[in-house]
Design an enzyme around this catalytic site. Structure first.
Site, PDB file in Angstrom:
ATOM      1  N   CYS A 188     -42.877  22.019 108.281  1.00 50.27           N
ATOM      2  CA  CYS A 188     -42.662  21.242 107.058  1.00 50.27           C
ATOM      3  C   CYS A 188     -43.545  20.002 107.025  1.00 50.27           C
ATOM      4  CB  CYS A 188     -41.194  20.837 106.959  1.00 50.27           C
ATOM      5  SG  CYS A 188     -40.853  19.708 105.585  1.00 50.27           S
TER       6      CYS A 188
ATOM      7  N   TRP B  25     -28.517  31.981 102.015  1.00 46.35           N
ATOM      8  CA  TRP B  25     -28.913  30.726 101.378  1.00 46.35           C
ATOM      9  C   TRP B  25     -30.099  30.168 102.164  1.00 46.35           C
ATOM     10  CZ3 TRP B  25     -24.235  31.344 103.966  1.00 46.35           C
ATOM     11  CH2 TRP B  25     -24.121  30.678 105.187  1.00 46.35           C
TER      12      TRP B  25
ATOM     13  N   ARG C   7     -30.651  22.561  98.285  1.00 46.63           N
ATOM     14  CA  ARG C   7     -31.274  23.159  99.455  1.00 46.63           C
ATOM     15  C   ARG C   7     -31.087  22.232 100.658  1.00 46.63           C
ATOM     16  NH1 ARG C   7     -36.325  23.056  99.505  1.00 46.63           N
ATOM     17  NH2 ARG C   7     -36.790  22.047  97.519  1.00 46.63           N
TER      18      ARG C   7
ATOM     19  N   THR D 288     -32.702  20.547 103.478  1.00 44.73           N
ATOM     20  CA  THR D 288     -34.101  20.223 103.716  1.00 44.73           C
ATOM     21  C   THR D 288     -34.304  19.360 104.958  1.00 44.73           C
ATOM     22  OG1 THR D 288     -33.932  18.262 102.287  1.00 44.73           O
ATOM     23  CG2 THR D 288     -34.620  20.338 101.253  1.00 44.73           C
ATOM     24  N   VAL D 289     -35.511  19.439 105.483  1.00 43.65           N
ATOM     25  CA  VAL D 289     -35.966  18.554 106.550  1.00 43.65           C
ATOM     26  C   VAL D 289     -37.100  17.692 105.993  1.00 43.65           C
ATOM     27  CG1 VAL D 289     -35.292  20.000 108.486  1.00 43.65           C
ATOM     28  CG2 VAL D 289     -37.502  20.405 107.395  1.00 43.65           C
TER      29      VAL D 289
ATOM     30  N   TYR E 109     -47.242  23.103  96.134  1.00 44.69           N
ATOM     31  CA  TYR E 109     -45.974  23.788  95.895  1.00 44.69           C
ATOM     32  C   TYR E 109     -45.783  24.087  94.410  1.00 44.69           C
ATOM     33  CZ  TYR E 109     -44.722  22.914 100.713  1.00 44.69           C
ATOM     34  OH  TYR E 109     -44.707  22.915 102.089  1.00 44.69           O
TER      35      TYR E 109
END
Length: 330
Positions: A51, A84, A119, A121-122, A185
């Site tokens: 990420c 998910w 979501r 997320t990191v 993205y």
């Protein structure tokens, strides 16, 4: 292996345009009322090397010498087989984070808000006193490390966010985020030709602008690395190995831009950058579980990554070629 969307239905508009979800946990770190207390050993940073948002938090943590102040938990580049979008600790013994004792990132989110529906997320910062996520504000997290955590910085830590440049850095950071970091993205997750084409243009117009900017300076603000360089680097590091083909931003590869390519290699040779850039993990994530266009899970063998270690000759643009960082002047 389950294939789970990296976007929620709320993130794709009727036009097919991708709009990233807002962060849920945005309380700042600081000494003010209602802020998260700045304490050594209280927080654990959960990240995945794949990420870009999480990657820059790890880079800054190392540059500032915060390794003994904020612990780290690392998530698998391959998403778990759940219905998910989640992350798992399957790189750890017994598939659990050794400090938090959890198997999935979502567990820490649900401890903070049982009704959380976005979501997972990191990067995500967890308070070790509660085991709950207290901050997932990727846009500002590194700024907190650079300012609120200043008292814990190592001796001669670099000044990545100089006071006199902050307005300019903030402005450039916003541009880099909207047109490059998130721009790829917007192209990759677009669900209409129009949305994709607009995002594609954003990315390459920005590359052209920054290619010119880097023609007469070593880094984005001159002789020394700043917060903006870290933000740009994480997208550049992923561009040829993942975004170029996976997200269809395929006008040119990074290596086709002499200044951007040399600049990226200049940063990569610093351990905080190159040592925290896991190309194998990046390729696995984007090609094996992010892209629905690869149903047989074939992992690309290229591109050739050895070229990241080729000479860059960027030091010639600096008045202080022996040093890449400016230390605090106080």
């Amino acid at each position: 292996m389950a294939v789970v969307d990296h976007v929620t239905s709320n993130e794709v508009k009727a036009s097919g345009k991708f709009e990233r979800q807002p962060n849920r946990f945005v309380t700042p770190f600081g000494d003010g009322e209602g802020e998260l207390p700045v304490e050594k050993g209280r927080y654990r940073l959960l990240w995945a090397p794949v990420c870009p948002w999480a990657n820059r938090s790890i880079i800054v943590r190392e540059l500032l010498g915060l390794e003994d102040v904020i612990s780290v938990g690392t998530l698998d580049p391959i998403r778990p087989d759940v219905p998910w979008s989640d992350w798992s600790f399957t790189l750890d013994e017994n598939d659990r984070d050794p400090v938090l004792g959890i198997k999935l990132l979502s567990e820490a989110y649900k401890k903070a808000d049982p009704d959380y529906s976005g979501r997972f997320t990191v990067p995500a910062v967890v308070d070790l006193e509660t085991g709950a996520v207290v901050n997932n504000d990727y846009f500002n997290l590194t700024l907190y490390y650079e300012t609120a955590f200043r008292k814990f910085h190592k001796k001669d830590a670099p000044d990545l966010y100089p006071v006199e440049l902050r307005d300019e850095i903030d402005s450039l950071n916003a541009y880099i985020f909207h047109d490059i970091n998130n721009g790829v993205y917007k192209a990759g997750f677009a669900q209409s030709q129009e949305a994709y084409s607009a995002a594609y243009k954003l990315v390459f117009d920005a590359f052209d602008t920054l290619e010119e900017r880097l023609s007469d300076r070593r880094f984005l603000f001159g002789d020394y690395i700043t917060e903006s360089d870290i933000r740009l680097y994480v997208t550049l590091a992923r561009f040829d190995v993942a975004y170029f083909n996976g997200f269809r931003v395929n006008k040119k590869m990074l290596k086709d831009y002499p200044n951007l390519w040399g600049y990226a290699r200049d940063l990569y040779e610093e351990h905080a950058f190159g040592g925290n850039t896991d190309f194998d993990a990046i390729k696995k994530h984007y090609h094996l579980c992010c892209l629905k266009t690869n149903p047989k899970n074939i992992l690309p063998l290229g591109p050739d990554l050895s070229i990241w270690k080729e000479p860059h000759e960027r030091a010639r643009l600096s008045k202080d070629p022996e040093h890449k960082y400016r230390v605090y002047n106080d």
